[in-house]
Write a protein that holds these residues in place. Structure first.
Motif, PDB file in Angstrom:
ATOM      1  N   UNK A 177       0.840  -1.206   0.000  1.00  0.00           N
ATOM      2  CA  UNK A 177       0.000   0.000   0.000  1.00  0.00           C
ATOM      3  C   UNK A 177       0.870   1.249   0.000  1.00  0.00           C
ATOM      4  N   UNK A 178       1.884   1.254   0.847  1.00  0.00           N
ATOM      5  CA  UNK A 178       2.781   2.405   0.929  1.00  0.00           C
ATOM      6  C   UNK A 178       3.510   2.627  -0.390  1.00  0.00           C
ATOM      7  N   UNK A 179       3.977   1.535  -0.999  1.00  0.00           N
ATOM      8  CA  UNK A 179       4.707   1.652  -2.255  1.00  0.00           C
ATOM      9  C   UNK A 179       3.816   2.222  -3.348  1.00  0.00           C
ATOM     10  N   UNK A 180       2.581   1.756  -3.431  1.00  0.00           N
ATOM     11  CA  UNK A 180       1.672   2.258  -4.463  1.00  0.00           C
ATOM     12  C   UNK A 180       1.320   3.722  -4.222  1.00  0.00           C
ATOM     13  N   UNK A 181       1.215   4.117  -2.960  1.00  0.00           N
ATOM     14  CA  UNK A 181       0.879   5.504  -2.631  1.00  0.00           C
ATOM     15  C   UNK A 181       2.088   6.432  -2.738  1.00  0.00           C
ATOM     16  N   UNK A 182       3.273   5.840  -2.885  1.00  0.00           N
ATOM     17  CA  UNK A 182       4.480   6.658  -2.995  1.00  0.00           C
ATOM     18  C   UNK A 182       4.925   7.245  -1.678  1.00  0.00           C
ATOM     19  N   UNK A 183       4.685   6.526  -0.578  1.00  0.00           N
ATOM     20  CA  UNK A 183       5.088   6.994   0.747  1.00  0.00           C
ATOM     21  C   UNK A 183       5.822   5.858   1.455  1.00  0.00           C
ATOM     22  N   UNK A 184       6.379   6.161   2.605  1.00  0.00           N
ATOM     23  CA  UNK A 184       7.043   5.132   3.389  1.00  0.00           C
ATOM     24  C   UNK A 184       6.027   4.383   4.242  1.00  0.00           C
ATOM     25  N   UNK A 185       6.422   3.185   4.671  1.00  0.00           N
ATOM     26  CA  UNK A 185       5.568   2.409   5.565  1.00  0.00           C
ATOM     27  C   UNK A 185       5.314   3.169   6.865  1.00  0.00           C
ATOM     28  N   UNK A 186       6.336   3.864   7.357  1.00  0.00           N
ATOM     29  CA  UNK A 186       6.186   4.630   8.591  1.00  0.00           C
ATOM     30  C   UNK A 186       5.191   5.774   8.431  1.00  0.00           C
ATOM     31  N   UNK A 187       5.096   6.323   7.215  1.00  0.00           N
ATOM     32  CA  UNK A 187       4.118   7.383   6.969  1.00  0.00           C
ATOM     33  C   UNK A 187       2.701   6.851   7.131  1.00  0.00           C
ATOM     34  N   UNK A 188       2.465   5.640   6.640  1.00  0.00           N
ATOM     35  CA  UNK A 188       1.147   5.017   6.803  1.00  0.00           C
ATOM     36  C   UNK A 188       0.831   4.854   8.280  1.00  0.00           C
ATOM     37  N   UNK A 189       1.789   4.327   9.039  1.00  0.00           N
ATOM     38  CA  UNK A 189       1.560   4.101  10.463  1.00  0.00           C
ATOM     39  C   UNK A 189       1.406   5.412  11.231  1.00  0.00           C
ATOM     40  N   UNK A 190       2.150   6.442  10.847  1.00  0.00           N
ATOM     41  CA  UNK A 190       2.046   7.715  11.567  1.00  0.00           C
ATOM     42  C   UNK A 190       0.704   8.382  11.323  1.00  0.00           C
ATOM     43  N   UNK A 191       0.087   8.107  10.157  1.00  0.00           N
ATOM     44  CA  UNK A 191      -1.220   8.697   9.840  1.00  0.00           C
ATOM     45  C   UNK A 191      -2.383   7.883  10.362  1.00  0.00           C
ATOM     46  N   UNK A 192      -2.237   6.548  10.401  1.00  0.00           N
ATOM     47  CA  UNK A 192      -3.384   5.692  10.710  1.00  0.00           C
ATOM     48  C   UNK A 192      -3.154   4.748  11.887  1.00  0.00           C
ATOM     49  N   UNK A 201      -2.159   1.799  12.479  1.00  0.00           N
ATOM     50  CA  UNK A 201      -2.005   0.373  12.199  1.00  0.00           C
ATOM     51  C   UNK A 201      -2.749   0.036  10.907  1.00  0.00           C
ATOM     52  N   UNK A 202      -2.556  -1.183  10.433  1.00  0.00           N
ATOM     53  CA  UNK A 202      -3.300  -1.609   9.251  1.00  0.00           C
ATOM     54  C   UNK A 202      -4.798  -1.651   9.545  1.00  0.00           C
ATOM     55  N   UNK A 203      -5.153  -2.066  10.753  1.00  0.00           N
ATOM     56  CA  UNK A 203      -6.561  -2.103  11.136  1.00  0.00           C
ATOM     57  C   UNK A 203      -7.151  -0.696  11.191  1.00  0.00           C
ATOM     58  N   UNK A 204      -6.366   0.257  11.692  1.00  0.00           N
ATOM     59  CA  UNK A 204      -6.831   1.636  11.721  1.00  0.00           C
ATOM     60  C   UNK A 204      -7.053   2.185  10.330  1.00  0.00           C
ATOM     61  N   UNK A 205      -6.158   1.837   9.413  1.00  0.00           N
ATOM     62  CA  UNK A 205      -6.310   2.254   8.017  1.00  0.00           C
ATOM     63  C   UNK A 205      -7.561   1.628   7.417  1.00  0.00           C
ATOM     64  N   UNK A 206      -7.808   0.365   7.723  1.00  0.00           N
ATOM     65  CA  UNK A 206      -8.987  -0.318   7.204  1.00  0.00           C
ATOM     66  C   UNK A 206     -10.264   0.351   7.696  1.00  0.00           C
ATOM     67  N   UNK A 207     -10.285   0.741   8.963  1.00  0.00           N
ATOM     68  CA  UNK A 207     -11.472   1.406   9.515  1.00  0.00           C
ATOM     69  C   UNK A 207     -11.774   2.704   8.778  1.00  0.00           C
TER      70      UNK A 207
END
Length: 213
Positions: free
Chosen positions: A46-61, A63-69
């Motif tokens: 997901x991070x790679x497709x969005x052009x961001x780092x994995x840590x960026x995903x976690x800092x915004x959401x 966890x993966x579950x939080x992103x899913x919600x």
């Protein structure tokens, strides 16, 4: 596939959020959750497709579950927003009101956003009760409550005889969730416009026969 509505997740400490970056993450997450489900979707992908780092995903959401919600919430929002406000419908003309409500609900229930959200939520039933509970409260429960409020007004106006508005609303909306709805969830061929109109007329006819004053 429609673009998800970007709503801000719970604020985190640190750098301010970039709305465009959040949008890219949500769009990528929606595609991956649709294709792989919650368990098999990869935050790295997901991070790679969005052009961001994995840590960026976690800092915004968080966890993966939080992103899913957030993805589920943002897919549910436009579906519910499209349901007509029943407060403006005339309680003295229940047949016309039910035709309008049924037509809109039918279009929403058969739409890609609603079907996609349902597929996603069904995939985590039991494992993510908070996601399922939030989806039910903001989606089906809210729509059913809107219709029940109209039925109460029609009952007070004497144009319908409805002792249990919530049950009656549930029965009416359920008539649009039969075999064609299941076909939509399974990504099979859907009914055409003529079939949908015939279903709408029959649902209103049956409801009026049961509850008409």
């Amino acid at each position: 596939m429609s673009r998800p509505v970007v709503t801000a997740p719970k604020p985190q400490r640190g750098r301010p959020r970039d709305p465009e970056r959040v949008r890219r993450i949500l769009e990528a997450a929606q595609r991956h959750f649709n294709q792989h489900g919650l368990e098999r979707a990869s935050v790295d992908a997901i991070a790679a497709e969005a052009g961001v780092s994995k840590m960026t995903v976690y800092s915004n959401f968080g966890s993966k579950e939080g992103l899913f919600q957030v993805v589920v919430r943002d897919r549910t929002a436009p579906v519910v927003a499209g349901f007509p406000g029943t407060g403006a419908l005339d309680p003295g003309q229940p047949e016309q009101a039910l035709l309008a409500i049924g037509a809109r609900f039918l279009a929403l229930a058969r739409g890609d956003d609603a079907l996609g959200a349902l597929r996603s939520v069904y995939g985590v039933a039991g494992a993510q009760p908070e996601v399922c509970r939030a989806f039910y409260k903001e989606g089906p429960e809210r729509v059913n409550g809107e219709l029940a409020a109209y039925l109460r007004r029609a009952n007070s106006a004497g144009t319908l005889k409805v002792q249990h508005p919530l049950k009656a609303a549930d029965l009416f909306l359920s008539m649009f969730l039969g075999s064609a709805h299941i076909r939509g969830l399974l990504k099979l061929e859907m009914p055409d416009t003529r079939e949908n109109k015939a279903l709408l007329r029959e649902a209103v006819r049956v409801f009026m026969a049961a509850y008409g004053a």
